[in-house]
Design a protein around this motif. Structure first.
Motif, mmCIF file in Angstrom:
data_model
loop_
_atom_site.group_PDB
_atom_site.id
_atom_site.type_symbol
_atom_site.label_atom_id
_atom_site.label_comp_id
_atom_site.label_asym_id
_atom_site.label_seq_id
_atom_site.Cartn_x
_atom_site.Cartn_y
_atom_site.Cartn_z
ATOM 1 N N THR A 9 -6.816 -0.034 7.332
ATOM 2 C CA THR A 9 -5.705 0.653 6.999
ATOM 3 C C THR A 9 -4.505 -0.123 6.585
ATOM 4 N N ASP A 12 -5.372 -1.280 2.955
ATOM 5 C CA ASP A 12 -5.037 -0.090 2.010
ATOM 6 C C ASP A 12 -3.444 -0.047 1.958
ATOM 7 N N LEU A 13 -2.796 -0.113 3.057
ATOM 8 C CA LEU A 13 -1.503 0.524 2.720
ATOM 9 C C LEU A 13 -0.756 -0.764 1.967
ATOM 10 N N GLN A 14 -1.054 -2.078 2.263
ATOM 11 C CA GLN A 14 -0.460 -3.063 1.442
ATOM 12 C C GLN A 14 -0.898 -3.009 -0.262
ATOM 13 N N CYS A 15 -2.341 -2.549 -0.367
ATOM 14 C CA CYS A 15 -2.522 -2.412 -1.584
ATOM 15 C C CYS A 15 -1.917 -1.561 -2.403
ATOM 16 N N GLU A 16 -1.758 -0.240 -1.531
ATOM 17 C CA GLU A 16 -1.014 0.837 -2.143
ATOM 18 C C GLU A 16 0.695 0.492 -2.615
ATOM 19 N N LEU A 17 1.250 -0.274 -1.749
ATOM 20 C CA LEU A 17 2.377 -0.474 -1.781
ATOM 21 C C LEU A 17 2.752 -1.424 -2.810
ATOM 22 N N ALA A 19 0.927 -1.801 -5.475
ATOM 23 C CA ALA A 19 0.596 -0.741 -6.688
ATOM 24 C C ALA A 19 1.948 -0.093 -7.014
ATOM 25 N N GLU A 20 2.467 0.644 -6.107
ATOM 26 C CA GLU A 20 3.763 1.184 -6.277
ATOM 27 C C GLU A 20 4.928 0.190 -6.922
ATOM 28 N N LEU A 108 8.830 7.536 -3.171
ATOM 29 C CA LEU A 108 8.099 7.120 -2.301
ATOM 30 C C LEU A 108 8.722 7.531 -0.980
#
Length: 143
Positions: A9, A12-17, A19-20, A108
């Motif tokens: 998790t 995944d959060l780091q990757c999504e942030l 990407a944002e 966001l």
């Protein structure tokens, strides 16, 4: 460890942030340069203070200053007390760039507000700030 839910998790959060972040800054500056501008929004700083705050060597900081100066996002002036030192500050153009990014951060924020209840938001804030404090303390110590 990769099968651990917390580990996955966080990754995944780091990757999504990331990407944002890339959506609002498509290749113009790197993450460290963004972090430099973010810190300079509060007030101007000497490179020694900034490198310690960001947890990087001054040589690496200096290389990133070059691009930020070329883009017109920062300016450096000699320190009045010690002319060997430079004071680095964000320019109006740099502030405008950061404002544009802040607008995307607002989007966001709105998404998070829509999907989380008030209680979930409070839990997230508490847990995230707890982790942020430990990471920051480990990186820059007690200043």
């Amino acid at each position: 460890m990769k099968n651990n839910k917390l580990y996955q998790t966080l990754m995944d959060l780091q990757c999504e942030l990331v990407a944002e972040r890339n959506l609002v800054n498509p290749g113009q500056i790197n993450w460290l340069q963004y972090d430099i501008l973010s810190v300079l929004q509060d007030h101007a700083r000497k490179p020694t203070v900034l490198s310690r705050q960001l947890g990087i060597k001054q040589a690496k900081l200096s290389k990133n200053f070059t691009k930020l100066r070329k883009l017109g996002y920062i300016k450096q002036t000699p320190d009045i007390q010690d002319h060997r030192e430079l004071i680095t500050e964000i320019t109006a153009k740099g502030l405008t760039f950061m404002d544009d990014i802040a607008e995307k951060h607002g989007e966001l924020y709105n998404k998070a507000q829509k999907i989380w209840s008030k209680k979930e938001q409070e839990q997230f804030i508490l847990l995230a700030n707890k982790l942020i404090a430990v990471l920051r303390k480990d990186r820059i110590g007690n200043e």
